[in-house]
Design a protein around this motif. Structure first.
Motif, PDB file in Angstrom:
ATOM      1  N   GLY A 175      50.495  36.579  46.327  1.00 11.91           N
ATOM      2  CA  GLY A 175      50.051  36.892  47.670  1.00 11.91           C
ATOM      3  C   GLY A 175      49.364  38.239  47.678  1.00 11.91           C
ATOM      4  N   MET A 176      48.301  38.366  48.452  1.00 11.68           N
ATOM      5  CA  MET A 176      47.576  39.637  48.569  1.00 11.68           C
ATOM      6  C   MET A 176      47.638  40.113  50.014  1.00 11.68           C
TER       7      MET A 176
ATOM      8  N   VAL B 143      46.989  33.913  49.985  1.00 11.39           N
ATOM      9  CA  VAL B 143      47.952  33.339  49.045  1.00 11.39           C
ATOM     10  C   VAL B 143      47.226  32.462  48.038  1.00 11.39           C
ATOM     11  N   ALA B 144      47.549  32.658  46.769  1.00  6.76           N
ATOM     12  CA  ALA B 144      47.067  31.788  45.694  1.00  6.76           C
ATOM     13  C   ALA B 144      48.279  31.122  45.056  1.00  6.76           C
ATOM     14  N   LYS B 145      48.360  29.808  45.170  1.00  3.04           N
ATOM     15  CA  LYS B 145      49.498  29.098  44.579  1.00  3.04           C
ATOM     16  C   LYS B 145      49.467  29.138  43.053  1.00  3.04           C
ATOM     17  N   GLU B 146      48.316  29.477  42.495  1.00  2.00           N
ATOM     18  CA  GLU B 146      48.222  29.705  41.056  1.00  2.00           C
ATOM     19  C   GLU B 146      47.670  31.104  40.849  1.00  2.00           C
ATOM     20  N   ALA B 147      48.529  32.038  40.429  1.00  2.00           N
ATOM     21  CA  ALA B 147      48.132  33.439  40.288  1.00  2.00           C
ATOM     22  C   ALA B 147      47.005  33.615  39.283  1.00  2.00           C
ATOM     23  N   THR B 148      46.862  32.655  38.352  1.00  4.10           N
ATOM     24  CA  THR B 148      45.800  32.761  37.348  1.00  4.10           C
ATOM     25  C   THR B 148      44.414  32.684  37.977  1.00  4.10           C
TER      26      THR B 148
ATOM     27  N   TYR C  50      47.825  45.115  48.077  1.00  3.32           N
ATOM     28  CA  TYR C  50      49.117  44.878  47.427  1.00  3.32           C
ATOM     29  C   TYR C  50      49.179  43.422  47.017  1.00  3.32           C
ATOM     30  N   ILE C  51      49.506  43.180  45.763  1.00  2.00           N
ATOM     31  CA  ILE C  51      49.613  41.827  45.242  1.00  2.00           C
ATOM     32  C   ILE C  51      51.025  41.619  44.721  1.00  2.00           C
TER      33      ILE C  51
END
Length: 268
Positions: free
Chosen positions: A168-169, A190-195, A208-209
């Motif tokens: 999440g950012m 929100v990115a469900k895949e941090a990659t 902030y991540i």
């Protein structure tokens, strides 16, 4: 949730006059760790473990509730008759199921001990967890990360290869561009895949991540209580109503359990 992170509170910025102070009386938590990180101001933390610690900007207060802890948050005595500012983040991180009933504990990490590094015109602080080959002193209980990133110039950041799980950012200052969309302060992505974390960060931006590996079980939240079990939350509510949680030494007031206010036609 984003990884194990279940709640974020952006506090302030608030300008308090010489007769205005922060006073959050004793209140309980279960099943989580709280992370307090200030940009401005000072808060005095007291808890049922007997800890009394003042947090200042850049430091971290990390309180793990486990089976149950009570704490208060107040303006320190020496600032109560002065003008002051208060601004920061408080984040709740759910505990793994097998640690939800662990004994509570508290850790304070000074600002100077938070991992910090620079890459060109970008600075990084690893507030909690592990990332980019660094590890914070904050004692986390699951695989996670909480990063502060500040850039003085507009540039593309591709940080996904150094992250894992979900991410999440939260944008504090400035902005970012992602997939043709521009996002600004107080927006949350929100990115469900941090990659997949690749984006353009604007000049003079601070973000902030945070995130990490998600839990296999659902988490429930009621007031200050987090658990994989609704029964445990109900039991905690009854414990608080009966004032069976441990006390904060020297404090007698407390925050009452919120009343359930049913809407007309509600089945709950």
């Amino acid at each position: 949730m984003v990884g194990p992170y279940i709640f974020i509170d952006h506090m302030g910025p608030a300008a308090l006059s010489d007769h205005e102070n922060l006073d959050v009386p004793p209140h309980p938590h279960i099943g989580l760790s709280t992370l307090t990180y200030l940009f401005e101001g000072n808060i005095l933390h007291r808890d049922s473990l007997g800890m009394e610690v003042e947090i200042a900007p850049g430091a971290v207060n990390w309180m793990t509730a486990g089976i149950g802890v009570v704490h208060s948050e107040r303006t320190p005595a020496y600032l109560r008759k002065s003008d002051k500012n208060l601004h920061g983040l408080q984040i709740w991180i759910a505990l793994p199921k097998d640690l939800e009933d662990m004994e509570p504990n508290f850790t304070h990490v000074e600002a100077k001990d938070i991992p910090y590094w620079e890459e060109g015109t970008v600075t990084f602080r690893l507030i909690a967890g592990e990332a980019f080959g660094h590890k914070s002193l904050v004692p986390v209980y699951s695989k996670q990360f909480f990063l502060e990133i500040h850039s003085t110039e507009q540039q593309i950041l591709n940080i996904g290869s150094d992250l894992f799980g979900e991410a999440g950012m939260y944008i504090l200052e400035g902005g970012v561009e992602s997939e043709g969309h521009i996002f600004g302060p107080k927006q949350f992505l929100v990115a469900k895949e941090a990659t997949l974390c690749t984006f353009t960060i604007q000049a003079d931006s601070k973000i902030y991540i945070f995130g990490g590996e998600p839990f296999p079980e659902e988490r429930f939240i009621y007031w200050n209580f987090v658990s994989s079990s609704k029964d445990k939350i109900e039991a905690a509510k009854q414990r608080w109503l009966k004032q069976e949680f441990p006390k904060v030494p020297g404090e007698t007031d407390f925050v009452p359990l919120p009343e359930n206010k049913e809407r007309p036609g509600s089945s709950q």
